[in-house]
Design an enzyme around this catalytic site. Structure first.
Site, short mmCIF file in Angstrom:
data_model
loop_
_atom_site.label_atom_id
_atom_site.label_comp_id
_atom_site.label_asym_id
_atom_site.label_seq_id
_atom_site.Cartn_x
_atom_site.Cartn_y
_atom_site.Cartn_z
N CYS A 185 0.59 -1.48 -0.01
CA CYS A 185 -0.27 -0.31 0.03
C CYS A 185 0.51 1.04 0.00
O CYS A 185 -0.13 2.63 -0.33
CB CYS A 185 -1.30 -0.47 1.03
SG CYS A 185 -2.01 -1.40 1.26
N HIS A 334 -3.07 7.21 2.35
CA HIS A 334 -3.99 6.04 1.28
C HIS A 334 -5.05 5.78 2.10
O HIS A 334 -5.06 5.25 3.51
CB HIS A 334 -2.49 4.78 2.16
CG HIS A 334 -3.20 3.27 1.70
ND1 HIS A 334 -4.34 2.84 0.99
CD2 HIS A 334 -3.00 1.58 2.77
CE1 HIS A 334 -3.81 1.51 0.65
NE2 HIS A 334 -3.32 1.38 2.13
N ASN A 364 -9.82 -0.14 -0.08
CA ASN A 364 -8.85 -0.58 0.14
C ASN A 364 -8.43 -1.05 -1.20
O ASN A 364 -8.62 -2.13 -1.85
CB ASN A 364 -8.05 -0.66 1.77
CG ASN A 364 -6.88 -1.31 1.15
OD1 ASN A 364 -5.88 -0.73 0.29
ND2 ASN A 364 -6.03 -1.58 2.70
#
Length: 408
Positions: A185, A334, A364
């Site tokens: 990520c 993020h 996500n």
């Protein structure tokens, strides 16, 4: 957590490539001549298919491409275009409630997520990456032939060996080098800083940075602790060389701490195979086949790590940039969990109307989350030319880092 220094104690100073000023050697005509010397094309035997010969012979595109302009090192870099792409299939929280014990309220209260997109049918991650990159090139008004480098930031490529070169091919960037970068990520922020280093230290002019992931491939859809979180997407930016005065990278900061790997991972595991041996002591064969486990995550520890380390990283990048949080127009994190985003914004004293979040619609999306959210914010008119953005990625590894950038 007491044995993980980066997770609970102030992180050690990180190495920054921007501190290394190009020497006179890099500016010399001898160096530029050597860098631009044409290499003999790689001669490869064409594969035969059905008794014929494939039209494309490996190496011919590079041999026939137009000469590059002389490279100028020590340049600044700026973001001049962005794009994104998502799969067609939308899965809502109510849809998930049909297969696991959960509800829309349970998911949205704990994560802020209501929907996510998942690859289906003939869709591929490479295809999403190409679509996002094309949109970034169109916004930047840059032709594929003028791209020097494609950085494909992903942990879930279509091919074990990566798909950067495939994306480069499908985009028609025949003059570009391409490679994959894996940092989960944090991947997009890593790719973004890497792009600026190639411009500053290598004289590259146009670099495509693509963040794309399909974590749905590694989700246990019976585990409500993880299957509710992840979605698939791609986002891209075009980073372009500019003068030092126009430099859009104002500061950055990076860290990693392998002690945290146990809290978020998808480990390679050996599959059971029938082994063959003989009586003379020869090794067993065939070799064991490996695959990856589904994503395993300790949510509480990841939350603790993120809300502690991410603000520290942003503050370090701001310090390098000579700015304070009040100088920031937008906070772009993020998109992992809305509670993490809110906690970091509170720590930095950033008002909610300066925080970019599209987590509710996509979940996500790993390396894609920052460029996907940026693209939506730019195209909706929220992010304007000259705005300063504090962006930060964090995730498996564990890795985390931030960049203070100016849009255009």
């Amino acid at each position: 957590m007491s044995n993980a220094p980066g997770l609970v104690s102030p992180p050690a100073p990180c190495f920054r490539g921007r501190d290394l000023a190009p020497s006179g050697l890099f500016r010399s005509g001898l160096f530029l001549a050597a860098r631009n010397a044409r290499r003999a094309p790689l001669k490869c035997c064409a594969a035969t298919v059905g008794g014929g010969v494939e039209d494309h012979v490996l190496g011919t595109a590079a041999a026939s491409s137009k000469p590059r302009l002389p490279r100028v090192v020590g340049m600044g870099s700026k973001l001049v275009g962005c794009g994104s792409a998502v799969p067609k299939l939308l899965i809502s929280n109510d849809d998930l409630a049909q297969i696991v014990e959960t509800s829309d309220e349970w998911i949205s209260v704990r994560t802020g997520i209501r929907n996510r997109r998942v690859l289906t049918g003939n869709e591929t991650l490479s295809g999403l990456a190409v679509e996002a990159a094309k949109r970034a090139l169109q916004m930047a008004q840059v032709e594929p032939d003028d791209v020097d480098l494609v950085i494909m930031c992903t942990s879930t490529p279509d091919d074990l060996f990566g798909c950067g070169a495939r994306v480069q091919r499908d985009l028609g960037c025949k003059n570009a080098w391409a490679f994959d970068a894996t940092a989960a990520c944090s991947g997009f922020v890593v790719g973004l800083i890497t792009a600026t280093r190639f411009i500053k230290g290598g004289g590259f002019q146009n670099v495509l940075v693509i963040g794309a992931d399909a974590l749905s491939r590694f989700v246990d859809w019976t585990d409500r602790g993880t299957c509710i979180l992840f979605g698939d997407a791609a986002g891209a930016v075009l980073v372009q060389a500019c003068s030092d005065e126009e430099d859009g990278l104002l500061g950055f900061d990076f860290h990693s701490d392998g002690h945290g790997q146990k809290y978020l991972n998808a480990i390679a595991k050996d599959e059971e195979t029938e082994l063959i041996s003989n009586n003379n002591g020869a090794p067993l064969f065939p070799a064991k086949r490996s695959s990856f486990s589904c994503i395993q995550m300790n949510g509480k520890e990841v939350f603790r790590f993120a809300v502690r380390c991410v603000p520290q990283s942003i503050e370090a990048a701001l310090l390098e940039a000579g700015l304070t949080s009040s100088s920031i127009d937008w906070l772009l994190l993020h998109q992992a969990n809305q509670r993490i985003i809110d906690a970091v914004a509170t720590r930095l004293q950033m008002p909610s109307d300066k925080v970019i979040s599209n987590l509710a619609n996509y979940g996500n999306t790993s390396a894609a989350s920052i460029p996907l959210a940026l693209d939506e914010a730019v195209r909706s008119g929220r992010v304007q030319a000259g705005n300063t953005i504090a962006a930060a990625g964090f995730g498996a590894g564990v890795t985390w880092g931030s960049a203070i950038v100016r849009w255009k």
